[in-house]
Design an enzyme around this catalytic site. Sequence first.
Site, short mmCIF file in Angstrom:
data_model
loop_
_atom_site.label_atom_id
_atom_site.label_comp_id
_atom_site.label_asym_id
_atom_site.label_seq_id
_atom_site.Cartn_x
_atom_site.Cartn_y
_atom_site.Cartn_z
N GLU A 174 31.15 -1.93 -14.50
CA GLU A 174 30.81 -3.31 -14.17
C GLU A 174 31.11 -4.32 -15.27
OE1 GLU A 174 29.82 -4.43 -11.26
OE2 GLU A 174 29.80 -2.45 -10.32
N SER A 449 -26.58 11.46 18.38
CA SER A 449 -27.46 12.37 17.66
C SER A 449 -27.18 12.46 16.16
CB SER A 449 -27.37 13.78 18.27
OG SER A 449 -27.84 13.77 19.59
#
Length: 751
Positions: A174, A449
């Site tokens: 690059e 319950s």
Amino acid sequence: MLMRFLLVTLAKLALVVLITLGFYAIYLDSSLTKRFASERYQASAIVYARPLTLEPTAPLRMSQVLAELTQLRYQQSATTAASGSYRRTGDQLEIHRRPFDFASGPAMAQKVRVSFANGRVASLRSLPDGRMLSQFQLDPLVLGQVTGDQGEDRLLVGLERVPNLLIETLLLVEDRDFYHHAGVSLSSIGRAALANLAAMETVQGGSTLTQQLVKNLYLTREQTLWRKANEALMALIIDFRFSKNEILETYFNEIYFGQDGGRAIHGVGLASRYYFGKSVEELEPAEMALLVAIVKGPSYYNPHRYPERVKKRRDMILQLMFAENLLSQPAYLTALDTTLVAPKGPRVGQTWAPHYLAQVKQELSQLNVPEDWAQQGLRVFTYFDPLAQQIAEASVASQLPRLSKAEELQAAVVIAEPDNASLVALVGDRQPQQFGFNRASMAIRQVGSLIKPTIYGLALAQKNSFHLGTIVEDQPLELQEADGTSWRPANYDGKFQGSLMLYDALAQSRNLPAVRLGLSVGIPAVVDKLQAAGVDTPIPSVPSLALGSVELSPLQVSELYGVWAQQGRYRSYATIQALTDHRGLEFYQRRPPAGYEVFDEVTTALVNYGLRGVINEGTGKALAALFGSDALAGKSGTTNDYRDSWFVAYDEDKLVTVWLGRDDNQPIHLTGSSGALPVVAEIFSQLGVRPLATQPPAPLQLTAFHPQTGVAIPLDCPSQRRFPAYPQALPEQVNCDGEIDERAWWEKLFN
């Protein structure tokens, strides 16, 4: 004269342009320098699962460890020479762990040999010295990311952590003159043009890394002369104000590497994790070349979508590396034969447990996190257990179609570890990848319950009035409501058993004894205890509370039952264990809260004895058939018209809460035992069970009680029920009916 006028005019215009350009450059210098110094990018909060801990005798099967290694993308290897590899030989695993910065500090790569036997870890040895280890942790799985305001993901890495070969390769392809130009390079543009012409394709770029960085950070992608001029000017300013290494480090953390579903992958740190499942320090030459190849165009060079195109560019970069002596010939040939990327696993592109991650985000918002965390990065270490999560999801997926054909049947699962008050798995929808409504924390439903142990605890705390052998009445009852209507509670089977022991009433989940006990201890006292146990939703102070008219989420239920699993103490559950920045600096470490006492230890032990009875001989006895007696304690819950099915069960390590129901609150025709229990059973069958400790605490001792009257009798009586109870001194004359024997001395002698 005309020529002179034109020259003067042009000179004036040039001066104006220069002055304007100067002012613009000064403006850019001021604003750009500030932005680049403090606002370069936003880092993600990287959320990690718990590290899998291997310990001798731990209930962990080899298949479970292999599943975790697969999720971590460890590679099977004949030599395990490289970190991130493993080898299986018979009942042994040789694992070469990657280096990792744990919340407690950095750990180097380490090789161990793990032996398994009977579903447990048999031994741990360090390699190559063969030293016995008491504990070994794998690097944790990445659960997901919490993004900053810009919605970008990145894992910040310092330049010192980026391999030199990756740096040299990036600069080779690059920007070869990076360390020699001033931000813009005319020679780079010319050389790139010649290289691309020779290769008949784009192998080098003309823009410098600084220009690319400026474009990514501050500019649009429009192709205009003004944008290019602006880019060049900004690159010159940044290059002048900042060092080359600062620019390069920013580039490595900013560069875009593609998409993972809806999130953008920025920086080599996150790209390394996403594409290869490893840290940037562990990258091999072929992997470095691939990342540099992707930089050119992440969409065009997507290795999952265009493997042939990407391989061609990667191999071209490898050839450049070899030509520039960055790679030896053997390394070059090996790299050419390396697989591009592993196929996407089932979780790639998906979020691990989105409902758990939502809970993490909620907790994160409540912690004292620095406001600028997005600048420094955040690493969130959680208690999340991917094995438990997969088991919970699979159990829901397999059981719900078997229980009901209705697609409206929904589920929630919470798996917690009461010992450290942590949440390890959450399922908030029968479709585990479904975002949105999290039923594990947001579905507020009646609990039936499940409320009963609180009532029994209040009764058993009155040691002079109640014990497990106390006779209670399972008889019809009619109560007047505040509005003048009558309430006639009934048992789920529509029958009444008359007189029975308190233990049996709890184990069999009989409704009438619970209502009578609730009235005896006082409904306001029940409300107070529920609030002490963390319930912050409205609690109706009415008799029907004894049968579960209060509404709770599965997470609240888990915390409520955590009281029974933790010697009567309430502690809120959490998902977050520690926080560090991306460089490993810790600024939060959770210590499991001490909590506060809701019930004393002795009362808790008595209730737990009854809850083990639920499993051994009551509504949860299907679990005892699978895991043995006294391995688990738990409770079922069913609401009116069978709208909700609940079951909670816990062993010495984990507590599992399962809820089944419909979002529209229509009946599902399942009890707690027929609906939620099978899901619990499958979860524990996969997790493994560590049996509960059953030794009652002092001063409790096993006491014999008359099965019909519930009074204490001698231990040698032929007909009796034994329960732990406070010590009772029996007169010598007490017989097996619990009565004082008034016979003459000679009758006793010849009896």
